[in-house]
Design a protein around this motif. Structure first.
Motif, PDB file in Angstrom:
ATOM      1  N   ALA A  11       0.956  -1.226   0.041  1.00 36.28           N
ATOM      2  CA  ALA A  11      -0.032   0.157  -0.050  1.00 36.28           C
ATOM      3  C   ALA A  11       1.019   0.907   0.054  1.00 36.28           C
ATOM      4  O   ALA A  11       1.707   0.934   0.328  1.00 36.28           O
ATOM      5  CB  ALA A  11      -0.829  -0.253   1.221  1.00 36.28           C
ATOM      6  N   ASN A  12       0.470   2.534  -0.602  1.00 40.40           N
ATOM      7  CA  ASN A  12       1.090   3.493  -1.071  1.00 40.40           C
ATOM      8  C   ASN A  12       0.570   4.398   0.358  1.00 40.40           C
ATOM      9  O   ASN A  12       0.128   4.217   0.967  1.00 40.40           O
ATOM     10  CB  ASN A  12       1.484   4.560  -2.012  1.00 40.40           C
ATOM     11  N   GLU A  13       1.398   5.485   0.373  1.00 40.11           N
ATOM     12  CA  GLU A  13       1.226   6.427   1.794  1.00 40.11           C
ATOM     13  C   GLU A  13       0.134   6.872   1.896  1.00 40.11           C
ATOM     14  O   GLU A  13      -0.109   6.656   3.200  1.00 40.11           O
ATOM     15  CB  GLU A  13       2.097   7.646   1.898  1.00 40.11           C
ATOM     16  N   GLN A  14      -0.589   6.986   0.950  1.00 39.71           N
ATOM     17  CA  GLN A  14      -1.994   7.325   1.316  1.00 39.71           C
ATOM     18  C   GLN A  14      -3.078   6.174   1.460  1.00 39.71           C
ATOM     19  O   GLN A  14      -4.704   6.353   2.217  1.00 39.71           O
ATOM     20  CB  GLN A  14      -2.387   8.117  -0.273  1.00 39.71           C
ATOM     21  N   GLU A  15      -3.053   5.055   1.188  1.00 34.71           N
ATOM     22  CA  GLU A  15      -3.766   4.248   0.908  1.00 34.71           C
ATOM     23  C   GLU A  15      -3.566   3.788   2.420  1.00 34.71           C
ATOM     24  O   GLU A  15      -4.792   3.586   3.829  1.00 34.71           O
ATOM     25  CB  GLU A  15      -3.450   2.993   0.438  1.00 34.71           C
ATOM     26  N   LEU A  16      -2.421   3.796   3.211  1.00 33.27           N
ATOM     27  CA  LEU A  16      -1.691   3.437   4.584  1.00 33.27           C
ATOM     28  C   LEU A  16      -2.792   4.576   5.444  1.00 33.27           C
ATOM     29  O   LEU A  16      -3.512   4.003   6.537  1.00 33.27           O
ATOM     30  CB  LEU A  16      -1.082   3.569   4.681  1.00 33.27           C
ATOM     31  N   ALA A  17      -2.771   6.149   5.013  1.00 33.34           N
ATOM     32  CA  ALA A  17      -3.811   6.843   6.012  1.00 33.34           C
ATOM     33  C   ALA A  17      -4.940   6.858   6.197  1.00 33.34           C
ATOM     34  O   ALA A  17      -5.618   6.820   6.636  1.00 33.34           O
ATOM     35  CB  ALA A  17      -2.741   8.458   5.274  1.00 33.34           C
ATOM     36  N   ASP A  18      -5.309   6.522   4.845  1.00 34.96           N
ATOM     37  CA  ASP A  18      -6.915   5.777   4.950  1.00 34.96           C
ATOM     38  C   ASP A  18      -7.447   4.703   5.249  1.00 34.96           C
ATOM     39  O   ASP A  18      -8.278   4.552   5.972  1.00 34.96           O
ATOM     40  CB  ASP A  18      -6.946   5.502   3.090  1.00 34.96           C
ATOM     41  N   HIS A  19      -6.435   3.620   5.524  1.00 35.88           N
ATOM     42  CA  HIS A  19      -7.077   2.642   6.054  1.00 35.88           C
ATOM     43  C   HIS A  19      -6.478   2.616   7.899  1.00 35.88           C
ATOM     44  O   HIS A  19      -7.878   2.531   8.719  1.00 35.88           O
ATOM     45  CB  HIS A  19      -5.897   1.472   5.971  1.00 35.88           C
ATOM     46  N   GLU A  20      -5.895   4.228   7.817  1.00 39.85           N
ATOM     47  CA  GLU A  20      -5.664   4.152   9.924  1.00 39.85           C
ATOM     48  C   GLU A  20      -7.001   5.229  10.168  1.00 39.85           C
ATOM     49  O   GLU A  20      -7.510   4.984  10.884  1.00 39.85           O
ATOM     50  CB  GLU A  20      -4.295   5.196  10.089  1.00 39.85           C
ATOM     51  N   ALA A  21      -7.337   6.395   8.756  1.00 35.37           N
ATOM     52  CA  ALA A  21      -8.647   6.882   9.498  1.00 35.37           C
ATOM     53  C   ALA A  21      -9.731   5.890   9.639  1.00 35.37           C
ATOM     54  O   ALA A  21     -10.700   5.606  10.404  1.00 35.37           O
ATOM     55  CB  ALA A  21      -8.901   8.034   8.018  1.00 35.37           C
TER      56      ALA A  21
END
Length: 239
Positions: free
Chosen positions: A203-213
């Motif tokens: 996963a890229n950084e944006q996908e990881l951030a969306d996952h954490e959210a």
């Protein structure tokens, strides 16, 4: 590996009562790739087709009357299939007819000319228990168009079966099983199944951030009772 997908059409359903082969169609695959080196013959069975069989294949006695007899094409056929792995849908039916034709010519049985025989009907029943596993049903299940199949034809059915087989065994370079006994007397079996390489995309950084959210939102709704953050996640090595 050389594989031959084979189908026949016949005058009826019972080789033992004198029904004969009227068409043989074979499609060659080498290393799971279609080669275009196909084998196809209409055959004069020297008898009429039963009414039910004629309705299925549409090959009339008149049409077949000037076609070669099985004895005239048998050597070409044996050379073509020699040593190959054979793929058939409902293998006992076709092999029963081929054995009967070979026996009439005092030749060895079909399995003596080839390598392994794979029955896709047996495979399909194991993969889809309780479901219809005819060739038409499998074409529908795997998204293979058979709209042009108004009548059964050996070569057409072999071509469709080749596509079905490749779809059923996608990701496998071989589907053979070698069963036997070693010289030391111990029973042993070895199944060789080579699976295609699995590509893992991190996963890229944006996908990881969306996952954490998303996990934050779930934690808020469940008061921290979700299991995803309680279970350690294995790290995926970078490519």
């Amino acid at each position: 590996m050389r594989q031959i997908v084979l189908d026949t059409e016949t005058t009826g359903l019972n080789a033992r009562s004198g029904d004969r082969i009227i068409e043989i169609g074979c499609v060659e695959m080498i290393n799971r790739q279609l080669t275009g080196n196909n084998f196809h013959h209409y055959i004069n069975p020297e008898r009429d087709s039963e009414e039910g069989a004629l309705a299925v294949h549409g090959l009339t006695t008149e049409f077949l009357s000037d076609k070669p007899k099985f004895a005239e094409i048998v050597d070409e056929f044996r050379d073509y299939i020699a040593g190959a792995e054979i793929i058939i849908h409902n293998a006992p039916f076709d092999i029963g007819f081929l054995d009967a034709e070979l026996e009439r010519l005092n030749m060895p049985a079909f399995k003596d000319h080839v390598g392994e025989v794979v029955d896709t009907l047996v495979q399909a029943k194991e993969m889809h228990p309780g479901k219809r596993n005819s060739l038409d049903s499998l074409c529908d299940r795997y998204g293979i168009s058979n709209a042009h199949r108004t009548l059964h034809g050996a070569l057409l059915d072999a071509e469709l079966l080749a596509e079905v087989y490749l779809a059923m065994t996608r990701g496998q370079n071989t589907f053979s099983m070698d069963l036997g006994s070693h010289d030391d007397g111990d029973d042993a079996s070895a199944e060789v199944v080579e699976i295609a390489e699995v590509i893992v995309l991190a996963a890229n950084e944006q996908e990881l951030a969306d996952h954490e959210a998303l996990l934050d939102s779930l934690d808020k709704q469940t008061k921290g009772a979700t299991v995803w953050r309680a279970t350690p996640v294995a790290e995926v090595p970078a490519n």
